[in-house]
Write an enzyme that holds these catalytic residues in place. Structure first.
Site, short mmCIF file in Angstrom:
data_model
loop_
_atom_site.label_atom_id
_atom_site.label_comp_id
_atom_site.label_asym_id
_atom_site.label_seq_id
_atom_site.Cartn_x
_atom_site.Cartn_y
_atom_site.Cartn_z
N ILE A 143 0.87 -1.17 0.00
CA ILE A 143 0.00 0.00 0.00
C ILE A 143 0.91 1.22 0.00
O ILE A 143 2.06 1.16 0.43
CB ILE A 143 -0.98 0.02 1.20
CG1 ILE A 143 -0.26 -0.13 2.53
CG2 ILE A 143 -2.03 -1.07 1.04
CD1 ILE A 143 -1.21 -0.09 3.74
N ASP A 144 0.40 2.32 -0.52
CA ASP A 144 1.21 3.51 -0.69
C ASP A 144 1.75 4.03 0.64
O ASP A 144 1.16 3.77 1.71
CB ASP A 144 0.39 4.62 -1.36
CG ASP A 144 -0.11 4.23 -2.73
OD1 ASP A 144 0.56 3.43 -3.40
OD2 ASP A 144 -1.19 4.71 -3.13
N LYS A 145 2.82 4.79 0.58
CA LYS A 145 3.46 5.33 1.77
C LYS A 145 2.46 6.04 2.67
O LYS A 145 2.44 5.81 3.88
CB LYS A 145 4.57 6.31 1.35
CG LYS A 145 5.24 7.03 2.53
CD LYS A 145 6.27 8.02 2.05
CE LYS A 145 6.88 8.78 3.23
NZ LYS A 145 7.86 9.80 2.80
N THR A 147 -0.78 5.80 2.73
CA THR A 147 -2.00 5.03 3.02
C THR A 147 -1.73 4.17 4.25
O THR A 147 -0.66 3.57 4.36
CB THR A 147 -2.38 4.14 1.82
OG1 THR A 147 -2.65 4.97 0.69
CG2 THR A 147 -3.61 3.30 2.13
N ARG A 263 -7.18 5.59 -5.84
CA ARG A 263 -6.96 7.02 -5.98
C ARG A 263 -7.22 7.48 -7.42
O ARG A 263 -7.88 8.50 -7.65
CB ARG A 263 -5.52 7.36 -5.57
CG ARG A 263 -5.23 7.04 -4.10
CD ARG A 263 -3.74 6.99 -3.82
NE ARG A 263 -3.10 8.29 -4.04
CZ ARG A 263 -1.79 8.47 -4.02
NH1 ARG A 263 -0.98 7.43 -3.81
NH2 ARG A 263 -1.29 9.67 -4.23
#
Length: 340
Positions: A143-145, A147, A263
């Site tokens: 998962i993104d930084k 998130t 997103r």
């Protein structure tokens, strides 16, 4: 480098090929995946009745004595770091963590330390039996930084192989909570005109497109309808905020798992995530739609309002169905309270 030996006999009615027979009958506690076993056969690390066999297609008979020589997993070049982790579940094969916003999952040229992998190397220590011959945590999804939320990480080769297969065939359960601008509604004529967007029963928004890296901005993903990778996101409104509704807390779930998928898709539908710096996370709201306290909290929220709230999968070794939930982190909960 030290090594261990795994010894067992081929059971009744073995598959015709050595690689398949060995994969079926190797002891579970050896934590060797099919791909790792194939490599060991090719390396000459597998003997049958005392004779080394390197052909994965070789025939093997019931009762054959198989011995596999496995070198001890090599130490990773990534350094362990004593970084606090919120561990939701852990056993010999895998670990589930609730990642905080701001933490990168895996070291990269711009982020060589302070990552989830660095923290896991310290936390797990010698409990890592090795993934692909290396003492490292097996990252099967990210998962993104910025998130927050749930991630499952393999600690053994067998777990890594089994989890990777589930993520590849999209059989894992993944639900996210996202705060978006606007309130998606099946009666919105604008949304009905957005290519790739439609509504299923229950006012569930479904977005189906292709995704690929943006042609000019390498940090972004772009929606395409030819080329790229197939991506499907579904979302439903959990709660709306403002009079009239100007913000919505959405429950989003993935049929596929592409980079930045939620997103990008929500932005494509005209309902970008609050605080998203890459896809436009600021929007002027109608005067008086929300309170001054809500406006202040909204302006101060400096990351995409996205949280991986639910994660479900089948345990790759025990076969047990597993499902985990993580409540909203403090910053998102505080924002919703201010808006509410």
């Amino acid at each position: 480098m030290s090594e261990t030996s795994v010894r067992f006999r081929i059971a009744e009615e073995p598959p015709a090929r050595l690689d398949k027979a060995v994969a079926r009958d190797v002891p579970v506690d050896a934590s060797l995946s099919r791909s790792r076993l194939s490599k060991l056969i090719a390396q000459g690390a597998v003997s049958v009745n005392g004779v080394v066999v390197t052909d994965p297609r070789a025939r093997v008979t019931e009762g054959a004595d198989v011995q596999i020589t496995v070198e001890e997993a090599a130490e990773s070049h990534i350094l362990p770091e004593d970084i606090p982790l919120e561990v939701i579940y852990e056993d010999a094969d895998l670990i589930v963590v609730n990642k905080p916003a701001g933490m990168v999952v895996h070291p990269a040229p711009g982020t060589p330390s302070g990552t989830l992998v660095n923290a896991l190397l310290h936390h797990c220590g010698d409990d890592l039996s090795g993934v692909g011959g290396m003492k490292r945590p097996g990252i099967v999804h990210r998962i993104d930084k910025e998130t927050s939320g749930l991630l499952v990480v393999a600690k053994s080769d067998a777990a890594h192989h089994g989890l990777a297969a589930q993520f590849a065939d999209h059989s894992c359960e993944r639900y996210y909570k996202a705060l978006v601008f606007g309130v998606p509604d099946a009666n919105d004529p604008r949304l009905r005109g957005v290519k790739g967007a439609n509504f299923e029963s229950g006012n569930i928004l479904k977005i189906t497109t292709m995704l690929a890296r943006h042609k000019t901005d390498r940090q972004r993903q772009a929606v395409l309808f030819q080329g790229g990778r197939h991506a499907v996101t579904r979302a439903r409104t959990v709660q709306q905020f403002g009079t009239p509704g100007v913000l919505a807390l959405m429950e989003c779930w993935l049929e596929t798992g592409r980079t930045h998928q939620i997103r990008v898709h929500m932005t494509h539908a005209g309902h970008g995530l609050v605080g998203d710096p890459t896809y436009g996370g600021k929007r002027k709201l109608p005067k008086g739609a929300i309170s001054e306290a809500g406006l202040v909290a909204l302006a101060a929220f400096d990351r995409q309002a996205l949280h991986a709230a639910v994660l479900g999968f089948v345990h790759p070794v025990s076969g047990k169905a597993m499902r985990f939930e993580a409540p909203l982190p403090g910053d998102m909960a505080d924002l919703l309270a201010a808006l509410g």
